[in-house]
Design a protein around this motif. Structure first.
Motif, mmCIF file in Angstrom:
data_model
loop_
_atom_site.group_PDB
_atom_site.id
_atom_site.type_symbol
_atom_site.label_atom_id
_atom_site.label_comp_id
_atom_site.label_asym_id
_atom_site.label_seq_id
_atom_site.Cartn_x
_atom_site.Cartn_y
_atom_site.Cartn_z
ATOM 1 N N UNK A 204 0.790 -1.220 0.000
ATOM 2 C CA UNK A 204 0.000 0.000 0.000
ATOM 3 C C UNK A 204 0.824 1.272 0.000
ATOM 4 N N UNK A 205 2.157 1.147 -0.201
ATOM 5 C CA UNK A 205 3.020 2.321 -0.233
ATOM 6 C C UNK A 205 3.082 2.891 -1.650
ATOM 7 N N UNK A 206 3.537 4.131 -1.752
ATOM 8 C CA UNK A 206 3.721 4.790 -3.051
ATOM 9 C C UNK A 206 5.210 5.013 -3.280
ATOM 10 N N UNK A 207 5.700 4.520 -4.394
ATOM 11 C CA UNK A 207 7.120 4.625 -4.716
ATOM 12 C C UNK A 207 7.375 5.957 -5.426
ATOM 13 N N UNK A 208 8.389 6.704 -4.982
ATOM 14 C CA UNK A 208 8.669 7.988 -5.622
ATOM 15 C C UNK A 208 9.390 7.808 -6.957
ATOM 16 N N UNK A 209 9.830 6.566 -7.280
ATOM 17 C CA UNK A 209 10.567 6.308 -8.525
ATOM 18 C C UNK A 209 9.642 5.594 -9.497
ATOM 19 N N UNK A 210 9.158 6.262 -10.532
ATOM 20 C CA UNK A 210 8.175 5.654 -11.434
ATOM 21 C C UNK A 210 8.776 4.547 -12.289
ATOM 22 N N UNK A 211 7.884 3.712 -12.809
ATOM 23 C CA UNK A 211 8.315 2.584 -13.638
ATOM 24 C C UNK A 211 9.064 3.053 -14.876
ATOM 25 N N UNK A 212 8.765 4.253 -15.350
ATOM 26 C CA UNK A 212 9.394 4.763 -16.570
ATOM 27 C C UNK A 212 10.906 4.898 -16.436
ATOM 28 N N UNK A 213 11.419 5.010 -15.217
ATOM 29 C CA UNK A 213 12.863 5.141 -15.010
ATOM 30 C C UNK A 213 13.571 3.796 -14.974
ATOM 31 N N UNK A 214 12.818 2.702 -15.038
ATOM 32 C CA UNK A 214 13.428 1.375 -15.010
ATOM 33 C C UNK A 214 13.369 0.765 -13.622
ATOM 34 N N UNK A 215 13.709 -0.539 -13.511
ATOM 35 C CA UNK A 215 13.577 -1.215 -12.219
ATOM 36 C C UNK A 215 14.562 -0.735 -11.166
ATOM 37 N N UNK A 216 15.816 -0.466 -11.553
ATOM 38 C CA UNK A 216 16.828 -0.059 -10.570
ATOM 39 C C UNK A 216 17.672 1.090 -11.144
ATOM 40 N N UNK A 217 17.077 2.267 -11.311
ATOM 41 C CA UNK A 217 17.802 3.376 -11.934
ATOM 42 C C UNK A 217 18.827 4.020 -10.991
ATOM 43 N N UNK A 218 19.896 4.536 -11.606
ATOM 44 C CA UNK A 218 20.819 5.385 -10.848
ATOM 45 C C UNK A 218 20.271 6.800 -10.876
ATOM 46 N N UNK A 219 20.102 7.396 -9.703
ATOM 47 C CA UNK A 219 19.444 8.697 -9.604
ATOM 48 C C UNK A 219 20.439 9.802 -9.290
ATOM 49 N N UNK A 220 20.148 10.991 -9.764
ATOM 50 C CA UNK A 220 20.803 12.181 -9.260
ATOM 51 C C UNK A 220 20.242 12.440 -7.868
ATOM 52 N N UNK A 221 21.092 12.636 -6.848
ATOM 53 C CA UNK A 221 20.557 12.863 -5.494
ATOM 54 C C UNK A 221 19.533 13.980 -5.423
ATOM 55 N N UNK A 222 19.608 14.948 -6.348
ATOM 56 C CA UNK A 222 18.640 16.041 -6.342
ATOM 57 C C UNK A 222 17.227 15.553 -6.689
ATOM 58 N N UNK A 223 17.135 14.429 -7.393
ATOM 59 C CA UNK A 223 15.814 13.874 -7.715
ATOM 60 C C UNK A 223 15.064 13.556 -6.423
ATOM 61 N N UNK A 224 15.752 12.968 -5.464
ATOM 62 C CA UNK A 224 15.116 12.601 -4.193
ATOM 63 C C UNK A 224 14.737 13.861 -3.423
ATOM 64 N N UNK A 225 15.583 14.893 -3.506
ATOM 65 C CA UNK A 225 15.269 16.153 -2.823
ATOM 66 C C UNK A 225 13.971 16.736 -3.373
ATOM 67 N N UNK A 226 13.837 16.736 -4.685
ATOM 68 C CA UNK A 226 12.617 17.282 -5.291
ATOM 69 C C UNK A 226 11.390 16.442 -4.927
#
Length: 300
Positions: A204-226
């Motif tokens: 029942x949780x909501x993931x901040x990383x959408x499926x469009x970015x792939x299953x295990x994407x490498x993120x810019x840390x600023x993405x999490x800040x936003x």
């Protein structure tokens, strides 16, 4: 004569069961692996080398740990496999060590670079890589078919039911929590389309990383800040440098201590798509129950 006939018939039956009579050989098992290769087995393999931790765990969950004769350096569960010979990394194992173990089956991931060389040396290789819940079910049934284990589907149903039970254990207030799950310090995240993302969704949780970015994407840390998640889940290996990432000191989840830090053993459980998914679901459910805000998504 009837006694002689009976003895002859029983003897012939034994020969037939051993494959000694033309046309009465044991049935073959034919499977297609995740690379599209067809592999044929005349009998269930008895000496298995696994080059992927989740595949070794599936073999053991099927009750066939004793068939493993070698594993990659990362396989460490159940504890009994830690005594087995290690053949290096799963992507680029030591070929000589693998061959020396005389396996009649090598299980590996589709991304391993060893497949062609092992096949050229006459070894049977099956490449399987579970990435989703459906994949875990499919791979478990395939491995069960190869090993001649008839109750693989029953074992999967028990795992799936345990994930459902973990979801049902959560209080309603935890549902809708926006979660960031970090797989390793890349930072690599678990997206919606990963098996971890699927578990979060079932909880029942909501993931901040959408499926469009792939299953295990490498993120810019600023993405999490936003995205500013309600709750962060990380392993012990990641936690020390979190506050040094640009802008992360302002994250509500860190300011309000809505952070779950998993031990190395717990992280192994969580990031391996295999029979321990149920335990992974329980770990995430416990985190949500303990740390989720009263009103998920609410701004201070």
């Amino acid at each position: 004569m009837s006694a002689l006939w009976r003895r002859w018939w029983l003897g012939a039956l034994c020969v037939a069961l051993l494959g000694g009579m033309p046309g009465l050989a044991l049935a073959q098992t034919r499977i297609t692996d995740d690379l599209g290769a067809t592999v044929v087995f005349d009998r269930p393999p008895q000496r298995i080398v696994s080059l992927l931790p989740s595949l070794a765990e599936i073999v053991c969950e099927l009750g066939q740990c004793q068939r493993l004769v070698g594993v990659d350096r990362y396989t460490n569960w159940p504890a009994s496999v830690q005594a087995l010979p290690q053949v290096g990394g799963g992507l680029d194992p030591n070929i000589e060590r693998v061959v020396a173990l005389r396996p009649d089956l090598v299980l590996m991931s589709v991304s391993s670079r060893a497949g062609d060389r092992l096949r050229a040396l006459g070894l049977k290789v099956v490449a399987l890589e579970p990435k989703t819940h459906a994949d875990v079910q499919r791979v478990m049934l395939t491995v069960g078919q190869v090993l001649g284990v008839p109750d693989a589907q029953k074992i999967w149903r028990a795992i799936d039911a345990a994930v459902m039970a973990a979801a049902q254990s959560l209080p309603p207030a935890a549902r809708g929590t926006r979660v960031y799950f970090e797989v390793n310090p890349g930072p690599y995240a678990a997206g919606e389309s990963s098996f971890i993302g699927e578990t979060l969704q079932r909880l029942g949780a909501r993931n901040i990383v959408p499926a469009a970015l792939g299953p295990f994407p490498k993120l810019n840390p600023e993405y999490v800040v936003r995205a500013d998640p309600d709750l962060i889940m990380v392993g012990q290996r990641s936690v020390d440098g979190l506050l040094q990432r640009p802008g992360w000191q302002a994250l509500r989840a860190l300011r309000q201590q809505r952070l779950c830090v998993f031990t190395a053993d717990e992280s192994d459980t969580l990031v391996r798509p295999g029979p321990r998914m149920a335990e992974g679901a329980r770990l995430m459910a416990r985190c949500l129950a303990d740390k989720a805000p009263a009103r998920p998504g609410a701004r201070p």
